[in-house]
Design an enzyme around this catalytic site. Structure first.
Site, short mmCIF file in Angstrom:
data_model
loop_
_atom_site.label_atom_id
_atom_site.label_comp_id
_atom_site.label_asym_id
_atom_site.label_seq_id
_atom_site.Cartn_x
_atom_site.Cartn_y
_atom_site.Cartn_z
N ASP A 1 0.84 -1.20 0.00
CA ASP A 1 0.00 0.00 0.00
C ASP A 1 0.88 1.26 0.00
O ASP A 1 2.11 1.17 0.07
CB ASP A 1 -0.92 -0.06 1.24
CG ASP A 1 -2.31 0.48 0.96
OD1 ASP A 1 -2.45 1.32 0.04
OD2 ASP A 1 -3.26 0.07 1.66
N ASP B 1 -10.46 2.83 -3.32
CA ASP B 1 -11.07 1.62 -2.75
C ASP B 1 -12.51 1.48 -3.23
O ASP B 1 -13.30 2.42 -3.14
CB ASP B 1 -11.09 1.71 -1.22
CG ASP B 1 -9.71 1.63 -0.62
OD1 ASP B 1 -8.72 1.65 -1.38
OD2 ASP B 1 -9.62 1.53 0.62
C1 GLA Z 1 -6.01 1.22 1.67
C2 GLA Z 1 -6.16 0.23 0.53
C3 GLA Z 1 -7.26 -0.75 0.86
C4 GLA Z 1 -6.93 -1.47 2.16
C5 GLA Z 1 -6.73 -0.46 3.28
C6 GLA Z 1 -6.20 -1.11 4.55
O1 GLA Z 1 -7.13 2.03 1.79
O2 GLA Z 1 -6.43 0.91 -0.67
O3 GLA Z 1 -7.43 -1.68 -0.19
O4 GLA Z 1 -5.79 -2.25 1.98
O5 GLA Z 1 -5.79 0.54 2.90
O6 GLA Z 1 -6.00 -0.18 5.58
#
Ligand code: GLA
Length: 392
Positions: A135, A193
């Site tokens: 990430d 997301d």
């Molecule tokens: C980010 C990523 C998500 C998830 C969260 C976890 O938002 O884009 O897919 O992995 O972090 O905290």
């Protein structure tokens, strides 16, 4: 040595990865019992047989670093440790993935990998980890730093000699489709997301349309996780007046469009207790065959009129998949001339309806084609899709 690692990389993710991820439903409630039961469920419910293989732990698995700076798992959530959990998942014939971040902390605020890339990659390899989602929270916004930080981890993973799929998650903000492969990635998020609401699914689908040419074996656009089966549970990010979850037709289109886009198929539903219609959709063999087609082509829009979109995906052996998608909030009758409306002039031996609303038993009508495959007729519910496979 170089030749070996080249070969290793060229074998990874030859088709879009398929699996389950803990994030959208379990978030910080993840633990080893859930992971084990999910692996058991994936074998028992037919998902493994349909091609799903990765059990992916997202944020909140890390406990910290020990006195040698080695990562350890959160002992309250994972008392048996990661090695034992990986052994369990492998014994089921499945693969296991972990999550970290190219900064000191993850998005959830737990210990991450910046400055410890080689040590962490080696730790993952020692545990038998098969996949890393990496990430980008708490990291600088410029593309050069992102490339350097991702390549550092990509090189470290490759240096372990273990085949570990590297999933790049910087939300498409720095055009990763242009550089993620060079950083060692096999997939890269193209947008923010995804959450379980129709508008978010449509935004992710539209957003990825211009990048479809960048998907190919070994490197995939990732429009994010599959919401199928959540039915309004899990993270939803609702704004006032929005509905939780999607209709059965909307989930059908979500899954069909992800398959047309050659997207990774990574579900987030609690598959230990998934409903029959969602499981049937997630294991639909005809759609999975389109997603997993060995040419690895992304689908692209060839028709867009009166809220009807047609996506075309080229398949191995000269076959074509066509997804007829009703974007409007009303039912629609569609009748398309394959030559005049879709500009497809190659003769096809067979035009088969590979997928339609009937999969969930919710009473969709089923498309037809004439015997020469020149016309495609479909009656579609609001937001529903049908997929046709044209065979040479
Ligand atoms: C980010 C990523 C998500 C998830 C969260 C976890 O938002 O884009 O897919 O992995 O972090 O905290």
């Amino acid at each position: 040595m170089f030749a070996v690692s080249q070969n290793r990389d060229s074998m990874l993710a030859q088709t879009p990865p398929m699996g389950w991820n803990s994030w959208t439903y379990f978030t910080d409630g993840i633990n080893e019992q859930i992971v084990r039961e999910t692996a058991d469920a994936m074998v028992r419910n037919g998902m493994k047989a349909a091609g799903y293989s990765y059990i992916l732990l997202d944020d909140f698995w890390v406990g910290g670093r020990d006195s040698h700076n080695r990562l350890f798992a959160d002992s309250a959530r994972f008392p048996g440790g990661m090695k034992a959990l990986a052994d369990y998942v492998h014994a089921k014939g499945l693969r296991i993935g972990l999550y970290s971040d190219a900064a000191p902390l993850t998005c959830g605020g737990v210990t991450a990998s910046l400055g410890f890339e080689e040590l962490d990659a080696q730790t993952f390899a020692d545990w038998g980890i098969d996949y890393l989602k990496y990430d980008y929270c708490h990291a600088p916004t410029d593309v050069s730093t992102a490339f350097v930080r991702y390549k550092k981890m990509g090189d470290a993973l490759r240096g372990t000699g273990r085949p570990i799929v590297f999933s790049i998650c910087e939300w498409g903000d720095r055009q990763p489709w242009l550089w993620a492969r060079a950083a060692g990635g096999q997939l890269w998020r193209t947008g923010p997301d995804l959450v379980d609401k129709w508008r978010a699914i449509m935004e992710a689908y539209d957003h990825q349309k211009p990048m479809q040419n960048y998907s190919a074996p070994g490197g995939w656009n990732d429009p994010d996780l599959l919401m199928v089966g959540l039915n309004g549970r899990g993270i939803c990010n609702l704004t006032a007046g929005e509905l939780r979850g999607c209709t059965p037709a909307e989930y059908r289109s979500h899954f069909a469009l992800w398959c047309m886009q050659a997207a990774p198929l990574i579900t987030v539903a609690d598959i230990r207790n998934i409903d029959t219609a969602s499981l049937a959709l997630l294991t639909n063999r005809d759609l999975i065959a389109i997603d997993q087609d060995r040419l690895g082509k992304g689908g692209y829009l060839i028709y867009d009129k009166d809220s009807i979109e047609v996506v075309r995906k080229e398949l191995a052996g000269g076959d074509l998949a066509l997804c007829v998608f009703n974007r409007s909030g009303r039912p629609a009758k569609v009748s398309l001339d394959v030559q005049k409306d879709l500009d497809i002039w190659t003769p096809f031996r067979q035009v088969r309806r590979a997928f339609g609303g009937g999969v969930s038993g919710s009473g969709a009508f089923g498309g037809r084609t004439d015997k020469y495959g020149r016309r495609i007729d479909a009656e579609l519910e609001a937001h529903d899709s049908e997929v046709f496979r044209l065979t040479r």
